[in-house]
Write an enzyme that holds these catalytic residues in place. Structure first.
Site, PDB file in Angstrom:
ATOM      1  N   ASP A   1       0.851  -1.192   0.000  1.00 42.97           N
ATOM      2  CA  ASP A   1       0.000   0.000   0.000  1.00 42.97           C
ATOM      3  C   ASP A   1       0.884   1.238   0.000  1.00 42.97           C
ATOM      4  OD1 ASP A   1      -3.266   0.124   0.727  1.00 42.97           O
ATOM      5  OD2 ASP A   1      -2.200   2.034   0.934  1.00 42.97           O
TER       6      ASP A   1
ATOM      7  N   VAL B   1       2.284   2.245  -6.391  1.00 44.48           N
ATOM      8  CA  VAL B   1       2.417   1.300  -7.511  1.00 44.48           C
ATOM      9  C   VAL B   1       2.115   1.928  -8.876  1.00 44.48           C
ATOM     10  CG1 VAL B   1       2.073  -0.772  -6.124  1.00 44.48           C
ATOM     11  CG2 VAL B   1       0.098   0.397  -7.131  1.00 44.48           C
TER      12      VAL B   1
ATOM     13  N   ASN C   1      -5.682  -4.396  -6.612  1.00 44.99           N
ATOM     14  CA  ASN C   1      -6.965  -3.890  -6.090  1.00 44.99           C
ATOM     15  C   ASN C   1      -7.130  -2.376  -6.194  1.00 44.99           C
ATOM     16  OD1 ASN C   1      -9.370  -3.923  -4.183  1.00 44.99           O
ATOM     17  ND2 ASN C   1      -7.908  -2.800  -2.904  1.00 44.99           N
TER      18      ASN C   1
ATOM     19  N   TYR D   1     -13.917   6.856 -14.770  1.00 43.75           N
ATOM     20  CA  TYR D   1     -13.844   5.598 -14.012  1.00 43.75           C
ATOM     21  C   TYR D   1     -14.299   4.446 -14.898  1.00 43.75           C
ATOM     22  CZ  TYR D   1     -14.664   2.282 -10.159  1.00 43.75           C
ATOM     23  OH  TYR D   1     -14.658   1.183  -9.328  1.00 43.75           O
TER      24      TYR D   1
ATOM     25  N   LYS E   1     -11.917   1.376 -16.248  1.00 44.95           N
ATOM     26  CA  LYS E   1     -12.167  -0.010 -15.843  1.00 44.95           C
ATOM     27  C   LYS E   1     -12.439  -0.885 -17.070  1.00 44.95           C
ATOM     28  CE  LYS E   1     -11.780   0.290 -11.287  1.00 44.95           C
ATOM     29  NZ  LYS E   1     -10.734  -0.421 -10.536  1.00 44.95           N
TER      30      LYS E   1
ATOM     31  N   THR F   1     -18.515  -1.013   1.280  1.00 46.39           N
ATOM     32  CA  THR F   1     -17.134  -0.877   1.743  1.00 46.39           C
ATOM     33  C   THR F   1     -16.902   0.565   2.189  1.00 46.39           C
ATOM     34  OG1 THR F   1     -16.384  -0.288  -0.469  1.00 46.39           O
ATOM     35  CG2 THR F   1     -16.302  -2.626   0.104  1.00 46.39           C
TER      36      THR F   1
END
Ligand code: NAD
Length: 266
Positions: free
Chosen positions: A44, A71, A97, A162, A166, A197
């Site tokens: 992370d 990353v 993720n 977005y 994706k 979440t």
């Protein structure tokens, strides 16, 4: 622990989480992989977030270590792989993720900087870890890569960056799968639907000012299956299957984990 990932080494990228009331997709996946016997590198950008995931795994008797990295940077991804290889010679599973949507807008309002940022994070955060890990997996002629996309890639959304990023991640994963099939490496993408979440509830509530309970009710009402959002554990269990040898003949698949939301198409 039933050992579905016994003796495997997994890298979970984005293994921390946005603070909130529930558990995030990345943390739940890292925890579940460890429960099933994997040694998990919890990667992370935020050290405290990675360390919290590691602490949860270790408190349950599992094995994990934190790796702090952004990353979206190629050197950082190479360093992640080097840090993992310092502890052993293999990487069996790479789970990507990381994903963001902040600043997204409709076609008539999208800001080019927001478009660039969303594309940069949502694609490079998968593409660069894959690039760093592929030589190791190719040497062993084995490996499973899982990318986290969104059902937004295939369902209508009013905002554009977005969704388009994706959809690009889905397309990238197909190329990744076909290009690496001869090396015995599998690559699949999970498309989560509406999940309860912290990123989705606490994050969106803070950004929009909509009360959390109202947001939960609005999102629940959009889900065909039982009229309830999924949880991070639903994503984690799908990832566990794709990471394990049980899915040994599955590659290039885009798997919705969405309570039927995408089945409404057509
Ligand atoms: N929650 C939902 O409803 C939903 C729906 C569809 C798809 N998704 C996808 O699920 C994924 C996120 O799930 P989550 O619940 O774990 O989110 P989260 O925000 O709780 O966790 C993501 C983690 O990634 C880390 N991160 C962000 N940028 C990074 C970078 N450049 N380098 C390293 N780490 C970085 C963050 O610090 C955070 O700890 C995203 O790909 C998102 O698009 C979520």
């Amino acid at each position: 622990m039933s050992g579905r990932l016994a003796d495997k080494v997994a890298i979970v990228v984005g293994a921390g989480q946005t603070p909130g009331d529930t558990i995030g997709n990345g943390r739940a996946t890292a925890v579940l992989f460890a429960r099933e016997g994997a040694t998990v590198a919890c990667v992370d950008r935020v050290a405290a977030a990675a360390e919290q995931t590691v602490a949860q795994i270790v408190s349950e008797g599992g094995t994990a270590f934190p790796v702090v990295a952004d990353v979206t940077q190629e050197d950082a991804c190479r360093e992640v792989v080097a840090a993992v290889l310092e502890r052993g010679s293999r990487v069996d599973v790479l789970h990507n993720n990381v994903g963001i949507g902040a600043g997204d807008q409709t076609p008539s309002r999208i800001d080019p900087e927001a478009w660039d940022r969303i594309f940069d994070v949502n694609l490079k955060s998968a593409i660069l870890p894959c690039k760093a890990v592929l030589p190791i997996m190719r040497e062993r002629c084995a490996g499973s890569i899982i990318n986290i996309s969104s059902v937004g890639a295939v369902c209508a959304m009013p905002t554009v960056a977005y969704k388009a990023s994706k959809a690009a991640l889905n397309a990238y994963t197909q190329s990744l799968a076909i290009g690496n099939a001869k090396y015995g490496i599998r690559a699949n993408v999970i498309m989560p639907g509406l999940m309860n979440t912290p990123m989705a509830i606490d994050g969106i509530a803070a950004a929009t000012g909509v009360d959390k309970q109202t947001l939960i009710e609005q999102r629940d009402a959009m889900v065909p299956l039982r009229g309830k959002m999924g949880t991070a554990w639903d994503v984690a269990h799908a990832a566990l299957f794709l990471a394990s040898d049980e899915s040994g003949f599955i590659t290039g698949v885009a798997l919705p984990v969405d309570g039927g939301q995408s089945a409404r198409i057509g």
